[in-house]
Structure formats: C-alpha cells, structure tokens
Design an enzyme around this catalytic site. Structure first.
Site, short mmCIF file in Angstrom:
data_model
loop_
_atom_site.label_atom_id
_atom_site.label_comp_id
_atom_site.label_asym_id
_atom_site.label_seq_id
_atom_site.Cartn_x
_atom_site.Cartn_y
_atom_site.Cartn_z
N ASP A 9 5.83 -23.13 8.29
CA ASP A 9 4.81 -21.65 8.18
C ASP A 9 5.65 -20.68 6.53
O ASP A 9 6.50 -20.06 6.43
CB ASP A 9 5.07 -21.59 9.54
CG ASP A 9 4.01 -20.19 9.49
OD1 ASP A 9 3.12 -20.64 8.37
OD2 ASP A 9 3.52 -19.00 10.70
N ASP A 103 -1.07 -22.71 5.25
CA ASP A 103 -0.34 -21.85 4.52
C ASP A 103 0.57 -22.59 5.23
O ASP A 103 1.84 -22.22 5.30
CB ASP A 103 0.22 -20.71 4.89
CG ASP A 103 -0.70 -20.56 5.63
OD1 ASP A 103 -0.97 -20.92 6.73
OD2 ASP A 103 -0.62 -18.54 6.26
N GLU A 104 0.51 -23.39 6.71
CA GLU A 104 2.04 -24.30 7.40
C GLU A 104 0.83 -25.89 7.28
O GLU A 104 -0.26 -25.94 7.41
CB GLU A 104 1.06 -23.72 8.60
CG GLU A 104 0.00 -23.15 9.17
CD GLU A 104 -0.33 -22.56 10.84
OE1 GLU A 104 1.12 -22.95 12.03
OE2 GLU A 104 -0.95 -21.91 11.05
#
Length: 355
Positions: A9, A103-104
């Site tokens: 993350d 983003d993860e």
C-alpha cells in the site's frame, strides 16, 4: 501449502507524488482536490491527516480542520505513470499480482522469482526498490492470506511493514475491533454491536447459523475471518465488474429535469467506456447524495445487457424518477452499469481510478 501473501500500500500516494514533484510542498499539509465550491479531498498528506483531514471529505470541512491546508489539482496521468512503474517492480518478483487500485495490490510470493528466502525479505526489497525508482515510500503487510495481509499493512504506516504469522493470526483477529475489519462497514459494525459483537473474539464466539440468520450470505465470510481464515487466491487481471461516473453539483438540485440531465451526462461517460471496451451490463444503478450527505441508491436489472446509449439514458431517467418526491436537495448524482459482459482485456492497476 501455506501461502505467502504481501499487501503493498503506497503511503498517501497522490499527495506524496505532489510533494515529491514540488519541494515547496514537503513537510506541509497537502490535499489533492479542489477548495472551490463543493470540492472534495481526493487524497491527503500525512501532515494533513494529523488534523483529521481524510479522503472523500468535503474541502470546506478540511479547511476548517486545517486552515493552512494547501490544495493542489489532481494529475491522474502522472499517478498512472508512477503506478505503472510500481507494477513493473511487482512483476519482477511474481506474476501473481492483483491490483486493488492505483496505489495498492496483493502479491502472492509463495514462489518468488528472485529466490528470496522469505516473504518478509521480499517485501523489504520491493519497498526499497519502489523508494529508489520512484522516490516514494510504501508500506506492506505480510501474512498467509489476503484478509490478514491487508490488515497488517496498516500497522506500521508510513514506510513500514508488519508480519502476521499463521500461529499469530487467530489471536490477532480476536483482539481487533470488528469495525477495523475490511468488509465490515460502519452500519454492519453497528448491527453487530446491537448483537453484542464488538471484537473478533465476540464474532468468533457466534456460530455459523447465528451469523447467517442475522447477516445472510455474509455470515459465512464473517465466521471464517473471525478465525483468521481466508482461502481467496491472489487473482491477477481481475475482470472488471462495473463502470460508473458521478458528479457533485455546485448548488443542490431539486428540479427533476436538471437532475435527469446530469444523470444522462454520467451515463454518457459510462457508455464511452462501454464503446471503448466492448463491455455491456445488465444492471443500472443511480446513486444520489442528499444535501445532508445521506446517500440513496436505486437499481434496475434487465434480462439482457443494456443495448445502447438511449436505453441507458431511459434507465437512468427512470431511476431518477424513483427518487421523487425528494426528501431534500441533491448534491451528487452518479450512474453505474454493472453485471458486465466485457470483451476488454482484464483491468490492470492503471485502470482503477477513483470514481
């Protein structure tokens, strides 16, 4: 075989990219979004989070909490490019990468391509490479399933990692408040509280029949995660399940024609994706947010995929009509097409933008 799962993350991703690219923003409270009118915070730096600023918060509320907050416009083209760099790093270690957003992502490193001795070492090396190649920090959770890996990634943020071993998993879950479980939202947590369920231990003490009687199909999932069990595989290139678009109005709308016109504009956005991807869906949903921020949805499912844009417009207008008479003015309207049958290639990390 016990899986080795990493949840990576990025730390305050959009805001961190802006701080990286503009040294004047470093160490200062930054929000990606607009401070004008009814702007909403898309992302907040850690300096802003200290004041309680969070994503999806109205900008006016964020400024009340942090008067020195600096707003910067989003640059999704830049975020996509950085996300592509990060995904390339992941693929150096495993082909089993399941993006959740820009983003993860989950990574299954049970068999990692670099022959590293452990998932812990793999996560540390991946984070170091992300920092070296992008100038950004990432946090990681390492465990034997996806549920626990995602929980673990929150423990040492920012720029840290945390491991939950098979031996520690059940006890970790037992001590956690159910409101911290992914997949248990505030309303479900409130329902559980009324039943005397406050922690993972409380949830574990309820048998399957009890949970199914109160939570339906979700009962089996709650029964499993309360015991630290999650058998979902990391699935690369997940097929897209829906396409949606929404907009927030500068003033609350009460006129039906104006609301229908806005819904049709959102439907236009959705249909552009359908034409580009070859996707077609059977279920149309209209989401509205009232002036007091309460939300409502109306959906209609068809026996066959919606065939064309006029049909999508008709469905959206009909669902807007179901909102009347209005309980208040409407500040946001959104349209989503789901139950997709798509010819597009499966989505990647780069396709997953916020609504």
């Amino acid at each position: 075989m016990t899986r080795k799962i990493i949840h990576v993350d990025m730390d305050a991703f959009f805001a961190s990219v802006e701080q990286r690219d503009d040294p004047a923003l470093r160490g200062r409270p930054v929000a990606v979004g607009s401070a004008q009118g009814r702007g909403v915070v898309a992302a907040a730096s850690y300096e802003a989070r200290v004041f309680g600023v969070r994503s999806a918060m109205p900008s006016v509320t964020a400024l009340r909490r942090c008067p020195d907050l600096i707003f910067v416009p989003h640059r999704f083209d830049v975020y996509r490019a950085v996300s592509q760099q990060i995904r390339a790093i992941f693929l150096d270690y495993t082909p089993l990468v399941e993006p959740l957003s820009l983003d993860e992502a989950y990574l299954d490193v049970t068999d990692n391509r670099r022959g590293l001795p452990s998932a812990t070492a793999t996560a540390a090396e991946i984070r170091a490479r992300i920092l070296r190649d992008t100038g950004l920090t990432a946090s990681a959770g390492i465990s034997y399933n996806k549920f626990l890996a995602k929980l673990a990634s929150e423990r040492n943020k920012p720029d840290g990692q945390f491991v939950i071993t098979p031996a520690a998993g059940p006890a970790f879950v037992a001590a956690l408040e159910v409101g911290r479980f992914h997949g248990i939202g505030p309303r479900t947590a409130e329902r559980m509280a009324r039943l005397g369920i406050f922690t993972g231990a409380d949830l574990r003490d309820r048998d399957l029949a009890f949970l199914q009687s109160h939570f339906g199909k979700s009962g089996a999932w709650y029964h499993a995660i309360a015991r630290g069990e999650d058998h979902r595989a990391v699935t690369p290139d997940r097929p897209r399940k829906s396409s949606g678009s929404e907009t927030t109005f500068s003033t609350d709308l009460t006129d039906r024609a104006e609301i229908e016109a806005a819904a049709c504009r959102m439907a236009d956005d959705v249909w552009r994706w359908c034409e580009r991807s070859g996707g077609r869906g059977r279920t149309v949903t209209v989401k509205a947010t009232w002036a007091d921020f309460r939300k409502v949805t109306r959906s209609r499912s068809f026996p066959a995929p919606v065939p064309d844009l006029p049909a999508l417009h008709d469905a959206a207008r009909g669902l807007v009509g179901a909102l009347f008479p209005l309980r208040a003015g409407i500040r946001l309207i959104g349209v989503t097409l789901s139950g997709l049958e798509t010819e597009e290639p499966p989505q990647t990390m780069l396709d997953l933008l916020p609504a």
